[in-house]
Design a protein around this motif. Structure first.
Motif, PDB file in Angstrom:
ATOM      1  N   GLU A  20       7.830  -7.423   0.435  1.00 37.15           N
ATOM      2  CA  GLU A  20       8.525  -8.542   1.075  1.00 37.15           C
ATOM      3  C   GLU A  20       9.843  -8.114   1.712  1.00 37.15           C
ATOM      4  N   LYS A  21      10.586  -7.259   1.031  1.00 39.90           N
ATOM      5  CA  LYS A  21      11.922  -6.900   1.499  1.00 39.90           C
ATOM      6  C   LYS A  21      11.918  -6.271   2.876  1.00 39.90           C
ATOM      7  N   THR A  22      10.924  -5.446   3.178  1.00 39.75           N
ATOM      8  CA  THR A  22      10.915  -4.738   4.459  1.00 39.75           C
ATOM      9  C   THR A  22      10.016  -5.389   5.506  1.00 39.75           C
ATOM     10  N   SER A  23       9.381  -6.515   5.167  1.00 38.02           N
ATOM     11  CA  SER A  23       8.532  -7.226   6.126  1.00 38.02           C
ATOM     12  C   SER A  23       9.375  -8.148   6.991  1.00 38.02           C
ATOM     13  N   VAL A  24       9.141  -8.124   8.297  1.00 33.63           N
ATOM     14  CA  VAL A  24       9.794  -9.085   9.181  1.00 33.63           C
ATOM     15  C   VAL A  24       9.314 -10.489   8.835  1.00 33.63           C
ATOM     16  N   ILE A  25       8.006 -10.639   8.663  1.00 36.12           N
ATOM     17  CA  ILE A  25       7.394 -11.888   8.186  1.00 36.12           C
ATOM     18  C   ILE A  25       6.478 -11.533   7.025  1.00 36.12           C
ATOM     19  N   TYR A  26       6.775 -12.066   5.847  1.00 34.75           N
ATOM     20  CA  TYR A  26       5.969 -11.753   4.666  1.00 34.75           C
ATOM     21  C   TYR A  26       4.856 -12.781   4.531  1.00 34.75           C
ATOM     22  N   GLY A  27       3.888 -12.708   5.461  1.00 30.83           N
ATOM     23  CA  GLY A  27       2.759 -13.622   5.448  1.00 30.83           C
ATOM     24  C   GLY A  27       1.476 -12.894   5.112  1.00 30.83           C
ATOM     25  N   MET A  28       1.016 -12.037   6.009  1.00 27.73           N
ATOM     26  CA  MET A  28      -0.225 -11.301   5.786  1.00 27.73           C
ATOM     27  C   MET A  28      -0.186 -10.439   4.528  1.00 27.73           C
ATOM     28  N   PRO A  29       0.870  -9.616   4.329  1.00 29.45           N
ATOM     29  CA  PRO A  29       0.883  -8.807   3.100  1.00 29.45           C
ATOM     30  C   PRO A  29       1.031  -9.645   1.835  1.00 29.45           C
ATOM     31  N   MET A  30       1.738 -10.774   1.934  1.00 27.74           N
ATOM     32  CA  MET A  30       1.873 -11.645   0.765  1.00 27.74           C
ATOM     33  C   MET A  30       0.521 -12.242   0.387  1.00 27.74           C
ATOM     34  N   ALA A  31      -0.264 -12.660   1.391  1.00 26.87           N
ATOM     35  CA  ALA A  31      -1.573 -13.243   1.119  1.00 26.87           C
ATOM     36  C   ALA A  31      -2.465 -12.252   0.378  1.00 26.87           C
ATOM     37  N   VAL A  32      -2.405 -10.991   0.771  1.00 28.51           N
ATOM     38  CA  VAL A  32      -3.212  -9.953   0.136  1.00 28.51           C
ATOM     39  C   VAL A  32      -2.719  -9.678  -1.285  1.00 28.51           C
ATOM     40  N   ALA A  33      -1.397  -9.571  -1.441  1.00 35.74           N
ATOM     41  CA  ALA A  33      -0.833  -9.273  -2.762  1.00 35.74           C
ATOM     42  C   ALA A  33      -1.055 -10.426  -3.740  1.00 35.74           C
ATOM     43  N   LYS A  34      -0.832 -11.667  -3.284  1.00 35.41           N
ATOM     44  CA  LYS A  34      -0.984 -12.824  -4.175  1.00 35.41           C
ATOM     45  C   LYS A  34      -2.443 -13.034  -4.580  1.00 35.41           C
ATOM     46  N   ALA A  35      -3.370 -12.570  -3.754  1.00 36.41           N
ATOM     47  CA  ALA A  35      -4.782 -12.680  -4.092  1.00 36.41           C
ATOM     48  C   ALA A  35      -5.222 -11.587  -5.066  1.00 36.41           C
ATOM     49  N   GLY A  36      -4.288 -10.710  -5.433  1.00 37.13           N
ATOM     50  CA  GLY A  36      -4.604  -9.641  -6.387  1.00 37.13           C
ATOM     51  C   GLY A  36      -5.409  -8.513  -5.786  1.00 37.13           C
ATOM     52  N   LEU A  37      -5.285  -8.309  -4.470  1.00 38.73           N
ATOM     53  CA  LEU A  37      -6.099  -7.315  -3.779  1.00 38.73           C
ATOM     54  C   LEU A  37      -5.376  -6.001  -3.516  1.00 38.73           C
ATOM     55  N   SER A  38      -4.049  -5.962  -3.715  1.00 42.75           N
ATOM     56  CA  SER A  38      -3.270  -4.759  -3.402  1.00 42.75           C
ATOM     57  C   SER A  38      -3.264  -3.779  -4.566  1.00 42.75           C
ATOM     58  N   ASP A  39      -3.681  -2.556  -4.314  1.00 41.27           N
ATOM     59  CA  ASP A  39      -3.549  -1.499  -5.316  1.00 41.27           C
ATOM     60  C   ASP A  39      -2.112  -1.005  -5.377  1.00 41.27           C
ATOM     61  N   GLU A  40      -1.427  -1.039  -4.235  1.00 36.48           N
ATOM     62  CA  GLU A  40      -0.019  -0.662  -4.190  1.00 36.48           C
ATOM     63  C   GLU A  40       0.712  -1.566  -3.205  1.00 36.48           C
ATOM     64  N   VAL A  41       1.946  -1.947  -3.552  1.00 32.44           N
ATOM     65  CA  VAL A  41       2.831  -2.688  -2.657  1.00 32.44           C
ATOM     66  C   VAL A  41       3.986  -1.761  -2.323  1.00 32.44           C
ATOM     67  N   LEU A  42       4.151  -1.449  -1.046  1.00 34.03           N
ATOM     68  CA  LEU A  42       5.073  -0.397  -0.632  1.00 34.03           C
ATOM     69  C   LEU A  42       6.099  -0.880   0.379  1.00 34.03           C
ATOM     70  N   PRO A  43       7.338  -0.393   0.283  1.00 37.51           N
ATOM     71  CA  PRO A  43       8.292  -0.631   1.370  1.00 37.51           C
ATOM     72  C   PRO A  43       7.825   0.127   2.606  1.00 37.51           C
ATOM     73  N   LEU A  44       8.159  -0.386   3.779  1.00 41.81           N
ATOM     74  CA  LEU A  44       7.657   0.189   5.021  1.00 41.81           C
ATOM     75  C   LEU A  44       7.947   1.677   5.136  1.00 41.81           C
ATOM     76  N   GLU A  45       9.171   2.084   4.754  1.00 41.16           N
ATOM     77  CA  GLU A  45       9.542   3.483   4.930  1.00 41.16           C
ATOM     78  C   GLU A  45       8.721   4.432   4.055  1.00 41.16           C
ATOM     79  N   ASP A  46       8.012   3.894   3.051  1.00 42.64           N
ATOM     80  CA  ASP A  46       7.196   4.732   2.182  1.00 42.64           C
ATOM     81  C   ASP A  46       5.735   4.824   2.618  1.00 42.64           C
ATOM     82  N   VAL A  47       5.311   3.960   3.534  1.00 39.98           N
ATOM     83  CA  VAL A  47       3.890   3.916   3.876  1.00 39.98           C
ATOM     84  C   VAL A  47       3.426   5.218   4.529  1.00 39.98           C
ATOM     85  N   GLY A  48       4.157   5.708   5.530  1.00 37.11           N
ATOM     86  CA  GLY A  48       3.783   6.958   6.183  1.00 37.11           C
ATOM     87  C   GLY A  48       3.742   8.133   5.228  1.00 37.11           C
ATOM     88  N   PRO A  49       4.849   8.394   4.503  1.00 32.69           N
ATOM     89  CA  PRO A  49       4.834   9.490   3.528  1.00 32.69           C
ATOM     90  C   PRO A  49       3.741   9.328   2.472  1.00 32.69           C
TER      91      PRO A  49
END
Length: 382
Positions: free
Chosen positions: A346-375
């Protein structure tokens, strides 16, 4: 509570019509109007609106210059208006990189008509932009740690800044507990996993987010990448070209029949749907006409659903910033087939809509800040 808006446009007709439509909603108050970028900068400082609508071609000071100055002085959510041309796309992408949250096509003929659909789109877009987290191009988010998903409560931010966090491995076979403010390097790296394809879906805030993620990947990135960004048909060619110039991996707009290859990122064309087929272990792109029954063209659910069917258990799905919930059902199909899903925090999302829907549905194996996604992609994909 109403949303206050500053309208910046050199067209008197457009300023008047925009003001009428927004005011009629009852949820929005137009607190001022500027005829050029310089006036826009001055009124933004004086009126401190919740949202600014901005044209890009104006006298005295253009919209991009005004946007950069506003973001440097007092970051404010900005909705850009642009023409549906190649040059309009290029300028709009510059505006998004400079800090604009979102954009809408500037169509005088449509806005002159009293169409309820147009009014609904415009009003909803302004209200959504008002909920965003504006940040200047130069701003950098403070380092933060990936957390275990799903995140069921938005109230997480009210908790103490130092708290135990469990970080799951991709396979879920082990976990470890660290302090929330510990440096990332203190975590043990998980073993890389082979994926047949990496799918990334995003919307509002996505152009800048994709640029940040893809630009760190090496040319030798071992998996094919498919990208779905909500964007008009006239914009995706310019966006693909822009990414290709900035990234080591090859990026281009997908065409029907394209083969998936390591180190190649294919962007779904605007106004159409992209599906991936598996022919003897080889991924191949199918481009289909945009279905009018679907809100999004391209649609993340459509592409991710095809990935789940074509490469069960061998796909990594990544959902980045964006309005709405597109991608949630596609991610559900991925999870049911044994594949892996990551989502932006949420902190690094401009709009926390799509990623929130996935996370709240229990589908995310990892929730990452944007700067960590590439690495994390470099670390976790073999």
């Amino acid at each position: 509570m109403t949303v206050s808006v500053l309208v910046v446009d050199d067209s008197g007709f457009f300023r008047k019509r925009l003001t009428e439509i927004l005011t009629a909603s009852g949820q929005i108050t137009v607190v001022g109007a500027a005829t050029n970028g310089r006036e826009g900068v001055e009124l933004a400082e004086k009126l401190r609106p919740d949202v600014i609508t901005m044209d890009y071609e104006m006298p005295v000071m253009d919209g991009i210059s005004a946007l950069r100055e506003i973001m440097a002085k007092r970051p404010t959510p900005v909705l850009m208006f642009s023409s549906l041309t190649y040059e309009g796309a290029r300028v709009t992408l510059d505006a998004l990189e400079a800090g604009a949250v979102d954009f809408l096509p500037k169509n005088f003929e449509e806005i002159a008509r009293d169409t309820s659909q147009l009014q609904k789109v415009l009003i909803n877009r302004v209200l959504d932009v008002a909920k965003s987290q504006p940040r200047s191009r130069a701003s950098v988010s403070a380092p933060s740690q990936p957390v275990v998903a799903p995140v069921h409560r938005r109230e997480e931010s009210k908790r103490p800044s130092v708290r135990p966090i469990t970080r799951s491995t991709v396979g879920g076979s082990r976990s470890e507990t660290v302090a929330a403010d510990s440096p990332r390097r203190s975590l043990r790296k998980t073993a890389p996993r082979h994926y047949a394809v990496v799918g990334i879906g995003t919307s509002t805030g996505g152009p800048v987010a994709l640029q940040k993620v893809l630009s760190v990947l090496p040319a030798s990135f071992p998996a094919p990448i498919v990208l779905v960004q909500h964007m008009p048909a006239s914009f995706t060619p310019a966006f693909a070209e822009r990414l290709n110039k900035l990234c080591k991996v090859e990026v281009r707009q997908a065409e029907d029949g394209d083969l998936l290859k390591p180190g190649l990122a294919l962007l779904a064309p605007g106004g159409k749907q992209m599906m991936i087929e598996n022919r003897g272990g080889q991924g191949r792109v199918r481009i289909l006409p945009g279905d009018e029954r679907l809100n999004y063209k391209p649609c993340v659910d459509v592409t991710f659903g095809s990935l789940a069917r074509s490469f069960p258990g061998k796909t990594l799905g990544v959902i980045l910033t964006g309005m709405g919930a597109d991608g949630k059902e596609g991610c559900r199909m991925m999870k049911q087939s044994g594949s892996v899903v990551w989502s932006q925090d949420e902190k690094t999302s401009v709009i926390y809509g799509m990623p929130m829907a996935v996370a709240k549905a229990g589908l995310s194996d990892e929730v990452l800040p944007l700067e960590d996604v590439g690495p994390r992609l470099i670390e976790g994909v073999s």
